[in-house]
Design a protein around this motif. Structure first.
Motif, PDB file in Angstrom:
ATOM      1  N   VAL A 122       0.805 -37.090  15.855  1.00  0.00           N
ATOM      2  CA  VAL A 122       0.704 -37.940  14.333  1.00  0.00           C
ATOM      3  C   VAL A 122      -0.231 -36.990  13.513  1.00  0.00           C
ATOM      4  N   TYR A 123      -1.405 -36.789  14.002  1.00  0.00           N
ATOM      5  CA  TYR A 123      -2.357 -36.002  13.197  1.00  0.00           C
ATOM      6  C   TYR A 123      -1.954 -34.443  12.863  1.00  0.00           C
ATOM      7  N   ARG A 124      -1.350 -34.064  13.859  1.00  0.00           N
ATOM      8  CA  ARG A 124      -0.705 -32.412  13.635  1.00  0.00           C
ATOM      9  C   ARG A 124       0.205 -32.752  12.474  1.00  0.00           C
ATOM     10  N   LYS A 125       1.045 -33.789  12.301  1.00  0.00           N
ATOM     11  CA  LYS A 125       2.099 -33.957  11.422  1.00  0.00           C
ATOM     12  C   LYS A 125       1.699 -34.066   9.848  1.00  0.00           C
ATOM     13  N   LEU A 126       0.258 -34.817  10.026  1.00  0.00           N
ATOM     14  CA  LEU A 126      -0.204 -35.201   8.850  1.00  0.00           C
ATOM     15  C   LEU A 126      -0.584 -33.914   8.055  1.00  0.00           C
ATOM     16  N   ARG A 127      -1.197 -33.107   8.949  1.00  0.00           N
ATOM     17  CA  ARG A 127      -1.840 -31.672   8.376  1.00  0.00           C
ATOM     18  C   ARG A 127      -0.762 -30.694   8.158  1.00  0.00           C
ATOM     19  N   PHE A 128       0.384 -30.976   8.421  1.00  0.00           N
ATOM     20  CA  PHE A 128       1.518 -29.894   8.395  1.00  0.00           C
ATOM     21  C   PHE A 128       1.426 -29.445   6.921  1.00  0.00           C
ATOM     22  N   ARG A 129       1.658 -28.152   6.840  1.00  0.00           N
ATOM     23  CA  ARG A 129       1.949 -27.466   5.773  1.00  0.00           C
ATOM     24  C   ARG A 129       3.110 -26.595   5.502  1.00  0.00           C
ATOM     25  N   ILE A 130       3.653 -26.493   4.589  1.00  0.00           N
ATOM     26  CA  ILE A 130       5.060 -25.740   4.254  1.00  0.00           C
ATOM     27  C   ILE A 130       4.739 -24.793   3.082  1.00  0.00           C
ATOM     28  N   SER A 131       5.129 -23.563   3.076  1.00  0.00           N
ATOM     29  CA  SER A 131       5.018 -22.572   2.227  1.00  0.00           C
ATOM     30  C   SER A 131       5.902 -22.862   0.944  1.00  0.00           C
ATOM     31  N   THR A 132       5.558 -22.460  -0.108  1.00  0.00           N
ATOM     32  CA  THR A 132       6.576 -22.970  -1.261  1.00  0.00           C
ATOM     33  C   THR A 132       7.787 -22.012  -1.136  1.00  0.00           C
ATOM     34  N   SER A 133       7.686 -20.920  -0.939  1.00  0.00           N
ATOM     35  CA  SER A 133       9.054 -20.006  -1.018  1.00  0.00           C
ATOM     36  C   SER A 133      10.127 -20.702   0.335  1.00  0.00           C
ATOM     37  N   GLU A 134       9.502 -21.101   1.498  1.00  0.00           N
ATOM     38  CA  GLU A 134      10.212 -21.620   2.657  1.00  0.00           C
ATOM     39  C   GLU A 134      10.840 -22.961   2.208  1.00  0.00           C
ATOM     40  N   LEU A 135      10.012 -23.734   1.667  1.00  0.00           N
ATOM     41  CA  LEU A 135      10.371 -25.067   1.072  1.00  0.00           C
ATOM     42  C   LEU A 135      11.426 -25.007  -0.008  1.00  0.00           C
ATOM     43  N   ASN A 136      11.472 -24.127  -0.737  1.00  0.00           N
ATOM     44  CA  ASN A 136      12.395 -23.981  -1.962  1.00  0.00           C
ATOM     45  C   ASN A 136      13.715 -23.367  -1.532  1.00  0.00           C
ATOM     46  N   ARG A 137      13.705 -22.596  -0.617  1.00  0.00           N
ATOM     47  CA  ARG A 137      15.136 -21.960  -0.014  1.00  0.00           C
ATOM     48  C   ARG A 137      15.719 -23.157   0.804  1.00  0.00           C
ATOM     49  N   PHE A 138      14.766 -24.023   1.586  1.00  0.00           N
ATOM     50  CA  PHE A 138      15.555 -25.128   2.040  1.00  0.00           C
ATOM     51  C   PHE A 138      16.090 -26.286   0.892  1.00  0.00           C
ATOM     52  N   PHE A 139      15.384 -26.128  -0.103  1.00  0.00           N
ATOM     53  CA  PHE A 139      15.448 -27.414  -0.910  1.00  0.00           C
ATOM     54  C   PHE A 139      16.848 -27.077  -1.753  1.00  0.00           C
ATOM     55  N   THR A 140      17.138 -25.695  -1.984  1.00  0.00           N
ATOM     56  CA  THR A 140      18.231 -25.159  -2.498  1.00  0.00           C
ATOM     57  C   THR A 140      19.565 -25.518  -1.829  1.00  0.00           C
ATOM     58  N   GLN A 141      19.414 -25.414  -0.457  1.00  0.00           N
ATOM     59  CA  GLN A 141      20.487 -25.621   0.363  1.00  0.00           C
ATOM     60  C   GLN A 141      20.914 -27.263   0.476  1.00  0.00           C
ATOM     61  N   VAL A 142      19.741 -27.882   0.131  1.00  0.00           N
ATOM     62  CA  VAL A 142      19.715 -29.545   0.205  1.00  0.00           C
ATOM     63  C   VAL A 142      20.696 -30.139  -1.006  1.00  0.00           C
ATOM     64  N   ILE A 143      20.246 -29.720  -2.112  1.00  0.00           N
ATOM     65  CA  ILE A 143      20.737 -29.736  -3.378  1.00  0.00           C
ATOM     66  C   ILE A 143      22.209 -29.467  -3.544  1.00  0.00           C
ATOM     67  N   ARG A 144      22.544 -28.391  -2.806  1.00  0.00           N
ATOM     68  CA  ARG A 144      24.208 -27.927  -2.718  1.00  0.00           C
ATOM     69  C   ARG A 144      24.783 -29.026  -2.010  1.00  0.00           C
ATOM     70  N   LYS A 145      24.267 -29.550  -0.931  1.00  0.00           N
ATOM     71  CA  LYS A 145      24.952 -30.558  -0.230  1.00  0.00           C
ATOM     72  C   LYS A 145      25.298 -31.765  -0.707  1.00  0.00           C
ATOM     73  N   ALA A 146      24.241 -32.276  -1.415  1.00  0.00           N
ATOM     74  CA  ALA A 146      24.540 -33.604  -2.379  1.00  0.00           C
ATOM     75  C   ALA A 146      24.627 -33.478  -3.602  1.00  0.00           C
ATOM     76  N   PRO A 147      25.587 -34.371  -4.202  1.00  0.00           N
ATOM     77  CA  PRO A 147      25.773 -34.450  -5.687  1.00  0.00           C
ATOM     78  C   PRO A 147      24.306 -34.876  -6.546  1.00  0.00           C
ATOM     79  N   ALA A 148      24.130 -33.884  -7.414  1.00  0.00           N
ATOM     80  CA  ALA A 148      22.800 -33.984  -8.361  1.00  0.00           C
ATOM     81  C   ALA A 148      22.999 -35.404  -8.920  1.00  0.00           C
ATOM     82  N   PRO A 149      21.795 -35.982  -9.045  1.00  0.00           N
ATOM     83  CA  PRO A 149      21.463 -37.102  -9.921  1.00  0.00           C
ATOM     84  C   PRO A 149      22.037 -37.049 -11.469  1.00  0.00           C
ATOM     85  N   VAL A 150      22.332 -38.116 -12.036  1.00  0.00           N
ATOM     86  CA  VAL A 150      22.495 -38.058 -13.277  1.00  0.00           C
ATOM     87  C   VAL A 150      21.886 -39.079 -14.129  1.00  0.00           C
TER      88      VAL A 150
END
Length: 434
Positions: free
Chosen positions: A345-373
């Protein structure tokens, strides 16, 4: 690091001095004897020099149940300490209990400083100290509530520790802070002793034995830990001490990295555990549910664990991925599995994701789900970044932040948890305008 023990009979101001030396309100202070039962320990630093202060229960208490237990704890602490602060009370005068305490201190052979507290009027110091001169030692008149004598005490500690104390070049802090939470008599102090591998904390079948937040330090598999043992949650507040104890337990949640929520196997989770769980979620803390007294289980182990997990998940349905471990604190069973889960659990608490990797994933997720209105406008996300907070927290920037409802945030949280294996820890996403 030297250990400085504060001792004396009940209600002479030991806990007040403890709080002054550690510069925090760690110990409960009530005008009532017998409040402190365990030996409280806290690291502190004065003028760049580190030492550890120990607050002990009052010796020679008339309490038929706690008196002998507390006396034995204090005697053990005397043997383990390096320096002793012996406190007496100017208002009460020199009592037979003071004489017995002085004899115990002197017999130990440890360097000690004799303090007379509650000398509120310094002009009357000689008069107030006259009862104590028969001890034949130097006396320091003090009034801890007014900070009188505290600096002199710190100077004495440092002057008697030159050969053994070292000036710290950097502030050392334990890697992980664990807090034991649960209702009264669930086994928190027993688990504390099992992890420390010594009888450090007072245990009893009487509910409400622990009244302070007891801080201890230990090392496991090369990692340092701070362990906070708290007063149990009760259905109804028993007295002022219990009320303050529960308040300080709640304050301890702020310090902790991980909450170990103990549940009694024989009774299962109830309303009190649910309230503690709510507090953990409110404080945004990682939780491990610890099923204690597992040695009482008389079913096949795998079947029983499956049933219990379903019961826990039903009770805490809004947090379905909460980690669950099974132990017997009394028999020290399952501790290695508990500490393995703590490390995970402590290793998960300290987990860090780079902004570039995070946004590549974020773009894919947004394409899968309808955008909020928001109203008649689609919400447009610009980018997502992780903050420096623990547990992991994220900030999403969008054109209409108010359009991103809680349900969509939960969707994003689940996607992040699934992608990076972060199930079982709290994740928070804030949405701000760009």
């Amino acid at each position: 690091m030297n250990r400085v023990l504060i001792m004396g009979r009940p209600n002479v101001g030991k806990s007040s001095l403890f709080n002054k030396l550690v510069r925090r309100r760690k110990a409960l202070v009530i005008n009532q004897p017998g409040v402190t039962r365990d030996v409280l320990k806290q690291k502190t630093s004065w003028w760049g020099v580190d030492f550890e202060v120990w607050d002990s229960g009052g010796l020679w208490s008339e309490d038929s149940h706690w008196g002998d237990l507390i006396d034995q704890k204090v005697r053990n602490a005397v043997q383990q300490s390096d320096l002793i602060l012996f406190i007496m009370d100017a208002r009460s005068g020199f009592l037979a209990e003071d004489k017995k305490t002085f004899q115990l201190v002197k017999k130990s052979g440890k360097p000690f400083l004799a303090l007379v507290n509650k000398v509120d009027n310094i002009d009357r110091a000689d008069e107030l100290l006259s009862d104590f001169y028969g001890l034949g030692v130097s006396l320091l008149p003090c009034a801890f509530e007014q900070d009188r004598g505290v600096v002199e005490i710190a100077e004495w500690i440092l002057s008697h520790s030159k050969s053994t104390l070292q000036v710290s070049s950097s502030k050392e802090t334990p890697n992980v802070c664990l807090l034991l939470a649960g209702k009264t008599n669930v086994g928190k102090s027993t688990l504390c002793n099992a992890l420390l591998k010594e009888d450090r904390v007072l245990t009893s079948s009487i509910a409400g034995t622990t009244v302070d937040v007891v801080t201890n330090y230990f090392k496991y598999a090369g990692r340092h830990y701070t362990l906070l043992d708290t007063a149990g949650k009760t259905k109804h507040t028993q007295n002022k001490a219990q009320s303050l104890a529960e308040l300080k337990s709640a304050q301890g949640f702020t310090e902790a990295d991980i909450i170990l929520l103990l549940v009694d196997y024989s009774t299962g989770p109830g309303r009190q555990e649910a309230r503690l769980f709510d507090l953990c979620v409110e404080k945004h803390k990682a939780i491990i549910v610890v099923i204690n007294k597992w040695d009482l289980n008389d079913k096949a182990e795998n079947i029983a664990k499956t049933e219990y997990r379903k019961n826990i998940q039903k009770k805490f349905c809004f947090y379905p991925d909460v980690p669950i471990v099974f132990i017997s604190a009394l028999n020290s069973q399952g501790l290695s599995g508990l500490m393995k889960k703590v490390d995970e659990v402590y290793r998960k608490l300290r987990f860090r994701i780079s902004t570039s990797e995070l946004n590549r994933f974020f773009t894919q997720v947004i394409r899968k789900a309808p955008a909020p209105v928001y109203g008649t406008q689609d919400v447009k996300f610009y980018y997502l970044t992780q903050t420096h907070h623990t547990p992991p927290s994220f900030i999403a920037f969008a054109n209409y932040p108010k359009g991103v409802r809680a349900s969509y945030r939960r969707f994003l949280v689940r996607q992040i948890q699934n992608k990076w294996g972060l199930k079982g820890i709290p994740i928070r996403i804030s949405v701000l305008p760009r």
